[in-house]
Motif scaffolding. Structure first.
Motif, short mmCIF file in Angstrom:
data_model
loop_
_atom_site.label_atom_id
_atom_site.label_comp_id
_atom_site.label_asym_id
_atom_site.label_seq_id
_atom_site.Cartn_x
_atom_site.Cartn_y
_atom_site.Cartn_z
N ALA A 1 36.94 47.13 41.28
CA ALA A 1 36.98 45.79 40.72
C ALA A 1 35.79 44.95 41.15
O ALA A 1 35.86 44.17 42.08
CB ALA A 1 38.27 45.09 41.11
N GLY A 2 34.67 45.15 40.51
CA GLY A 2 33.58 44.22 40.52
C GLY A 2 32.87 43.95 41.83
O GLY A 2 32.86 44.76 42.74
N PRO B 1 40.95 42.51 40.84
CA PRO B 1 40.62 42.73 39.42
C PRO B 1 40.78 41.48 38.58
O PRO B 1 40.01 41.26 37.64
CB PRO B 1 41.62 43.82 39.00
N LYS C 1 39.68 41.70 34.84
CA LYS C 1 40.30 42.99 34.55
C LYS C 1 41.77 42.93 34.96
O LYS C 1 42.11 42.32 35.96
CB LYS C 1 39.59 44.12 35.32
N ALA C 2 42.61 43.56 34.18
CA ALA C 2 44.04 43.45 34.47
C ALA C 2 44.78 44.70 34.04
O ALA C 2 44.38 45.37 33.09
CB ALA C 2 44.63 42.23 33.77
N GLY D 1 46.79 48.45 34.10
CA GLY D 1 46.30 49.81 34.23
C GLY D 1 47.16 50.64 35.16
O GLY D 1 47.97 50.12 35.95
N HIS E 1 48.78 39.81 35.95
CA HIS E 1 48.12 40.99 35.38
C HIS E 1 48.59 41.21 33.94
O HIS E 1 47.78 41.46 33.03
CB HIS E 1 48.42 42.24 36.21
N ALA F 1 46.15 40.80 30.68
CA ALA F 1 45.95 41.98 29.85
C ALA F 1 46.43 41.77 28.43
O ALA F 1 46.08 42.54 27.53
CB ALA F 1 46.69 43.18 30.46
N GLN G 1 52.36 47.29 33.40
CA GLN G 1 50.93 47.52 33.67
C GLN G 1 50.39 48.72 32.90
O GLN G 1 49.18 48.85 32.73
CB GLN G 1 50.69 47.75 35.17
#
Length: 246
Positions: free
Chosen positions: A44-45, A97, A102-103, A105, A154, A158, A210
């Protein structure tokens, strides 16, 4: 749900054993290591996102240490509190994330699933080692509530389910805020298997949400089913508290 239990913490007569601060510091260090180990899978980044969640974990740990010093009645830290602290570290890691958009997964679901499994371990350890306390119960409740909130964010980011999913993360906090205005809501609740089962259902539903490969209608059914179950659990407890104050 367990997270509707609001028994007051015991007064400031806790036996804060001499070895607890060092062991707690080592547990916090382990939590920081865990957070950065989870980075390998979350991918995550930038570094600043992980520095931010690490700082949040440190702040949360300081708050826990302060409450422990005031209200923890045992002279040993115990594996139960260490496990709960690791669950908090995992929850903080799941925020990284979100900081970069980002979310969800499968990996988020995996981490949350481990955190949910550990939810049963800390209570078992507390009972086995004779370290059951109001502090430990509250610590466990707040760890559950934080995980539910992060997972609901999340799902929302998403786009799997609409804003209704936030009810799964915010209902506990709404109950706490309501207790500031209506003190009878803060009275202790009796133990309840129904409350515990709904807690597991709530977080399990958020974990499943998720996953990216769910059929189109399943996310809505999961979200609404969990919201209805959670609403029923809170309503049942509020009704009990309202009757008990008379």
């Amino acid at each position: 749900m367990r997270d509707t239990e609001s028994a007051p913490l015991p007064p400031s007569h806790a036996r804060f054993g001499e070895g607890i601060p060092l062991r707690f510091a080592l547990a916090v260090l382990s939590g920081l290591i865990l957070i950065h180990a989870l980075r390998l899978g979350l991918l995550a980044g930038p570094e600043r996102a992980w520095l931010a969640v690490s700082a949040l974990f440190l702040l949360a740990s300081l708050a826990v240490a302060r409450l422990m010093r005031r209200a923890y009645p045992h002279a040993r830290l115990g594996g139960c509190n260490v496990v709960t602290l690791m669950r908090v570290a995992m929850t903080c890691a799941l925020l990284a994330p979100l900081l970069i958009g980002k979310a969800g997964g499968a990996y988020v679901a995996l981490i949350a699933g481990v955190a949910l499994a550990l939810d049963g371990v800390d209570g078992w350890l507390a009972r086995r080692s004779g370290l059951v306390s109001s502090f430990g119960a509250r610590f466990d409740i707040e760890a559950d509530a934080a995980l539910a909130l992060v997972l609901s964010l999340h799902v929302l980011v998403a786009g799997t389910v609409g804003p209704v999913v936030l009810l799964l993360g915010l209902m506990r906090y709404a109950f706490v805020v309501a207790g500031l205005f209506w003190g009878w809501l803060t009275a202790p609740l009796p133990p309840s298997l129904r409350r515990k089962a709904v807690c597991v259902l709530q977080i399990a539903a958020l974990i499943l949400l998720q996953l990216p490969f769910l059929p189109d209608t399943v996310p809505q059914l999961l979200a609404w089913g969990a919201v209805l179950a959670l609403s029923w659990s809170f309503a049942t407890d509020i009704l009990w508290l309202a009757r008990a104050r008379k």
